[in-house]
Each structure stands twice: as C-alpha cells, then as structure tokens.
Design a protein around this motif. Sequence first.
Motif, PDB file in Angstrom:
ATOM      1  N   GLN A  55       0.848  -1.184   0.000  1.00  0.00           N
ATOM      2  CA  GLN A  55       0.000   0.000   0.000  1.00  0.00           C
ATOM      3  C   GLN A  55       0.892   1.246   0.000  1.00  0.00           C
ATOM      4  OE1 GLN A  55      -2.599   0.562   3.434  1.00  0.00           O
ATOM      5  NE2 GLN A  55      -4.258   0.872   1.963  1.00  0.00           N
ATOM      6  N   THR A  56       0.655   2.139  -0.941  1.00  0.00           N
ATOM      7  CA  THR A  56       1.490   3.318  -1.112  1.00  0.00           C
ATOM      8  C   THR A  56       1.521   4.195   0.129  1.00  0.00           C
ATOM      9  OG1 THR A  56       0.906   3.307  -3.463  1.00  0.00           O
ATOM     10  CG2 THR A  56       1.923   5.305  -2.606  1.00  0.00           C
ATOM     11  N   SER A  57       0.381   4.472   0.718  1.00  0.00           N
ATOM     12  CA  SER A  57       0.303   5.436   1.821  1.00  0.00           C
ATOM     13  C   SER A  57       0.928   4.943   3.118  1.00  0.00           C
ATOM     14  CB  SER A  57      -1.151   5.833   2.067  1.00  0.00           C
ATOM     15  OG  SER A  57      -1.905   4.693   2.456  1.00  0.00           O
ATOM     16  N   THR A  58       0.883   3.662   3.394  1.00  0.00           N
ATOM     17  CA  THR A  58       1.364   3.134   4.676  1.00  0.00           C
ATOM     18  C   THR A  58       2.601   2.250   4.545  1.00  0.00           C
ATOM     19  OG1 THR A  58       0.015   1.139   4.517  1.00  0.00           O
ATOM     20  CG2 THR A  58      -0.991   3.074   5.580  1.00  0.00           C
ATOM     21  N   GLY A  59       2.845   1.717   3.359  1.00  0.00           N
ATOM     22  CA  GLY A  59       3.916   0.752   3.175  1.00  0.00           C
ATOM     23  C   GLY A  59       3.553  -0.641   3.656  1.00  0.00           C
ATOM     24  N   ASP A  60       2.305  -0.827   4.102  1.00  0.00           N
ATOM     25  CA  ASP A  60       1.869  -2.137   4.597  1.00  0.00           C
ATOM     26  C   ASP A  60       1.822  -3.153   3.460  1.00  0.00           C
ATOM     27  OD1 ASP A  60       1.659  -0.902   7.039  1.00  0.00           O
ATOM     28  OD2 ASP A  60      -0.526  -0.978   7.130  1.00  0.00           O
ATOM     29  N   ILE A  61       2.133  -4.407   3.791  1.00  0.00           N
ATOM     30  CA  ILE A  61       2.176  -5.498   2.821  1.00  0.00           C
ATOM     31  C   ILE A  61       0.957  -6.392   3.022  1.00  0.00           C
ATOM     32  CG2 ILE A  61       3.467  -7.545   2.065  1.00  0.00           C
ATOM     33  CD1 ILE A  61       4.838  -4.965   1.302  1.00  0.00           C
ATOM     34  N   TYR A  62       0.278  -6.697   1.923  1.00  0.00           N
ATOM     35  CA  TYR A  62      -0.924  -7.519   1.952  1.00  0.00           C
ATOM     36  C   TYR A  62      -0.736  -8.775   1.106  1.00  0.00           C
ATOM     37  CZ  TYR A  62      -3.232  -3.572   4.114  1.00  0.00           C
ATOM     38  OH  TYR A  62      -3.574  -2.564   4.972  1.00  0.00           O
ATOM     39  N   PHE A  63      -1.318  -9.859   1.578  1.00  0.00           N
ATOM     40  CA  PHE A  63      -1.326 -11.144   0.890  1.00  0.00           C
ATOM     41  C   PHE A  63      -2.710 -11.372   0.321  1.00  0.00           C
ATOM     42  CE2 PHE A  63      -2.558 -15.671   1.512  1.00  0.00           C
ATOM     43  CZ  PHE A  63      -1.801 -16.218   0.495  1.00  0.00           C
ATOM     44  N   TYR A  64      -2.762 -11.708  -0.971  1.00  0.00           N
ATOM     45  CA  TYR A  64      -4.001 -12.074  -1.651  1.00  0.00           C
ATOM     46  C   TYR A  64      -3.860 -13.512  -2.131  1.00  0.00           C
ATOM     47  CZ  TYR A  64      -5.601  -7.199  -1.978  1.00  0.00           C
ATOM     48  OH  TYR A  64      -6.032  -5.924  -1.703  1.00  0.00           O
ATOM     49  N   ALA A  65      -4.646 -14.416  -1.570  1.00  0.00           N
ATOM     50  CA  ALA A  65      -4.609 -15.828  -1.972  1.00  0.00           C
ATOM     51  C   ALA A  65      -5.366 -15.998  -3.284  1.00  0.00           C
ATOM     52  CB  ALA A  65      -5.227 -16.701  -0.885  1.00  0.00           C
ATOM     53  N   GLY A  66      -4.749 -16.677  -4.247  1.00  0.00           N
ATOM     54  CA  GLY A  66      -5.391 -16.968  -5.518  1.00  0.00           C
ATOM     55  C   GLY A  66      -6.478 -18.013  -5.352  1.00  0.00           C
ATOM     56  N   THR A  67      -7.517 -17.934  -6.184  1.00  0.00           N
ATOM     57  CA  THR A  67      -8.625 -18.887  -6.135  1.00  0.00           C
ATOM     58  C   THR A  67      -8.703 -19.683  -7.435  1.00  0.00           C
ATOM     59  OG1 THR A  67     -10.303 -17.445  -7.122  1.00  0.00           O
ATOM     60  CG2 THR A  67      -9.944 -17.236  -4.728  1.00  0.00           C
ATOM     61  N   ALA A  68      -9.491 -20.744  -7.415  1.00  0.00           N
ATOM     62  CA  ALA A  68      -9.687 -21.577  -8.607  1.00  0.00           C
ATOM     63  C   ALA A  68     -10.378 -20.797  -9.724  1.00  0.00           C
ATOM     64  CB  ALA A  68     -10.500 -22.814  -8.254  1.00  0.00           C
ATOM     65  N   ALA A  69     -11.100 -19.735  -9.376  1.00  0.00           N
ATOM     66  CA  ALA A  69     -11.807 -18.919 -10.370  1.00  0.00           C
ATOM     67  C   ALA A  69     -10.900 -17.867 -11.009  1.00  0.00           C
ATOM     68  CB  ALA A  69     -13.002 -18.233  -9.710  1.00  0.00           C
ATOM     69  N   GLY A  70      -9.609 -17.855 -10.636  1.00  0.00           N
ATOM     70  CA  GLY A  70      -8.694 -16.880 -11.215  1.00  0.00           C
ATOM     71  C   GLY A  70      -8.803 -15.505 -10.599  1.00  0.00           C
ATOM     72  N   LYS A  71      -9.384 -15.422  -9.414  1.00  0.00           N
ATOM     73  CA  LYS A  71      -9.482 -14.160  -8.686  1.00  0.00           C
ATOM     74  C   LYS A  71      -8.729 -14.313  -7.369  1.00  0.00           C
ATOM     75  CE  LYS A  71     -13.554 -12.489 -10.995  1.00  0.00           C
ATOM     76  NZ  LYS A  71     -14.715 -11.635 -10.891  1.00  0.00           N
ATOM     77  N   PHE A  72      -9.018 -13.457  -6.383  1.00  0.00           N
ATOM     78  CA  PHE A  72      -8.308 -13.505  -5.111  1.00  0.00           C
ATOM     79  C   PHE A  72      -9.277 -13.458  -3.945  1.00  0.00           C
ATOM     80  CE2 PHE A  72      -5.351 -11.545  -8.109  1.00  0.00           C
ATOM     81  CZ  PHE A  72      -4.275 -12.411  -7.986  1.00  0.00           C
ATOM     82  N   LEU A  73      -8.907 -14.122  -2.863  1.00  0.00           N
ATOM     83  CA  LEU A  73      -9.651 -14.001  -1.612  1.00  0.00           C
ATOM     84  C   LEU A  73      -9.384 -12.626  -1.025  1.00  0.00           C
ATOM     85  CD1 LEU A  73      -8.968 -17.507   0.005  1.00  0.00           C
ATOM     86  CD2 LEU A  73     -11.036 -16.723  -1.178  1.00  0.00           C
ATOM     87  N   PRO A  74     -10.192 -12.184  -0.042  1.00  0.00           N
ATOM     88  CA  PRO A  74      -9.928 -10.888   0.590  1.00  0.00           C
ATOM     89  C   PRO A  74      -8.506 -10.808   1.148  1.00  0.00           C
ATOM     90  CG  PRO A  74     -12.084 -11.698   1.222  1.00  0.00           C
ATOM     91  CD  PRO A  74     -11.408 -12.814   0.474  1.00  0.00           C
ATOM     92  N   LYS A  75      -7.965  -9.608   1.149  1.00  0.00           N
ATOM     93  CA  LYS A  75      -6.581  -9.394   1.557  1.00  0.00           C
ATOM     94  C   LYS A  75      -6.362  -9.652   3.040  1.00  0.00           C
ATOM     95  CE  LYS A  75      -7.168  -4.423   2.296  1.00  0.00           C
ATOM     96  NZ  LYS A  75      -6.823  -3.095   1.784  1.00  0.00           N
ATOM     97  N   THR A  76      -5.123 -10.011   3.358  1.00  0.00           N
ATOM     98  CA  THR A  76      -4.664 -10.166   4.734  1.00  0.00           C
ATOM     99  C   THR A  76      -3.390  -9.358   4.889  1.00  0.00           C
ATOM    100  OG1 THR A  76      -5.514 -12.433   4.839  1.00  0.00           O
ATOM    101  CG2 THR A  76      -3.851 -11.815   6.459  1.00  0.00           C
ATOM    102  N   ARG A  77      -3.336  -8.458   5.871  1.00  0.00           N
ATOM    103  CA  ARG A  77      -2.103  -7.699   6.099  1.00  0.00           C
ATOM    104  C   ARG A  77      -1.095  -8.614   6.769  1.00  0.00           C
ATOM    105  NH1 ARG A  77      -2.266  -2.286   9.433  1.00  0.00           N
ATOM    106  NH2 ARG A  77      -2.772  -3.789  11.046  1.00  0.00           N
ATOM    107  N   ILE A  78       0.108  -8.697   6.185  1.00  0.00           N
ATOM    108  CA  ILE A  78       1.123  -9.607   6.714  1.00  0.00           C
ATOM    109  C   ILE A  78       2.375  -8.889   7.213  1.00  0.00           C
ATOM    110  CG2 ILE A  78       0.328 -11.623   5.422  1.00  0.00           C
ATOM    111  CD1 ILE A  78       2.563 -11.087   3.386  1.00  0.00           C
ATOM    112  N   ASN A  79       2.542  -7.617   6.872  1.00  0.00           N
ATOM    113  CA  ASN A  79       3.667  -6.818   7.375  1.00  0.00           C
ATOM    114  C   ASN A  79       3.294  -5.347   7.319  1.00  0.00           C
ATOM    115  OD1 ASN A  79       6.225  -8.227   8.181  1.00  0.00           O
ATOM    116  ND2 ASN A  79       5.875  -9.259   6.233  1.00  0.00           N
ATOM    117  N   THR A  80       4.024  -4.536   8.068  1.00  0.00           N
ATOM    118  CA  THR A  80       3.741  -3.107   8.099  1.00  0.00           C
ATOM    119  C   THR A  80       4.977  -2.306   7.693  1.00  0.00           C
ATOM    120  OG1 THR A  80       4.298  -2.983  10.450  1.00  0.00           O
ATOM    121  CG2 THR A  80       1.981  -3.305   9.896  1.00  0.00           C
TER     122      THR A  80
END
Length: 190
Positions: A55-80
Amino acid sequence: MPGGELRRYEGNCGTSGYKPTGKHTVIGGGWQQYDVLTSPGDLNGDGRADLVARQTSTGDIYFYAGTAAGKFLPKTRINTDWRTYAQITGVGDITGDGIPDLLGHDRNGGLWRYNGLGNGRFAARVKVFTDWGRSYNTMVGVGDLNGDGRNDIVVRDSAGKLFRNNGNGKGSFGARTQIATGWQTYKGIF
C-alpha cells in the motif's frame, strides 16, 4: 488500469499477444492504492499463484490468496511499513525449500530476503548483500535463466544496463553479468 481496475488476461499462446482492449476478466477496483504488485508463486500451498501488494500510503504489505476462479480471496495484512524498499519482487523459491520467497532492495542499496513460510506469510528478513547497487531502479525475479535449476534475478541500473545475478539455490546470488544495454527506454520490466 489507471483508475485502479485490476484485470486478468487469459494466455493466448500462438497469437499476436496481449492488448488492453483484448478479452479480460475484471478482478476488482481500488488497486491504485498499491505501488507494488508481485507474485512470488504459491505462498500458501494450495497450488494456486498468489499476490503480494504494498500500500502506497502506509507501506503495509498484503497477501491475496489466488482462487480456482482466477481471482483472489480478501486481503490479509502480513507486514507493516515496508517503505524502506525501493523495489520488492517475488522470486519463486531461491532457498531450495520448495516455498516461494521475496526480495526487497532498500533505498541504501541493501538486498534483503524474506523466506516464504508456506502459510501466506514470510519469516524475518535476512540480509543478502550490503551496498548491492544503489543505481538499480528495477529488479525482476525471472526464474532459471542459465539452465542450472536455480532461480535468478535481473536488475536494471539508471544508465539502462541490464544485469543477471545467478541464484545459488541457497538464498543468495553470484556476481552480476551484464546482459544488455539501452533498457532505460522501458517504463517497466516484468
């Protein structure tokens, strides 16, 4: 897209390539909030490629898990606050444990490795090189370029020179080898 829409374009092997107006699937909106998007590979062990975003404003790192439909599950913040890094890139498995990893190139020239844990998160950072290259403005995980079975990286310096660093399979890299010049004309290298 400039307005923040993220699109997925299907592979079109044997045709004329990708075009912005070509067939695509809209993943979602609001992605303009990120200044880094990279895919190290399958970070959570479910057999699907995943995405990491900063994220540009905070520098926080997010994980998006890929799905079988070729999209992503909701984000999870994993680092700041990873704003210290000029570049962050997914590099696949560079440590030889079968789990994808990340590299961060800090603004002082240091290169850091984050080992994937297999659960969508990363271990604490490990310094790979000190003063590795302050003139590098692009870093790309490219897979195995030299055919030795280990993932390599490619970097571009501010003069447009392109270099390859061969991976050693243990989380580090050999000395750089210049592979091209004139690459300053490109906005991005992926």
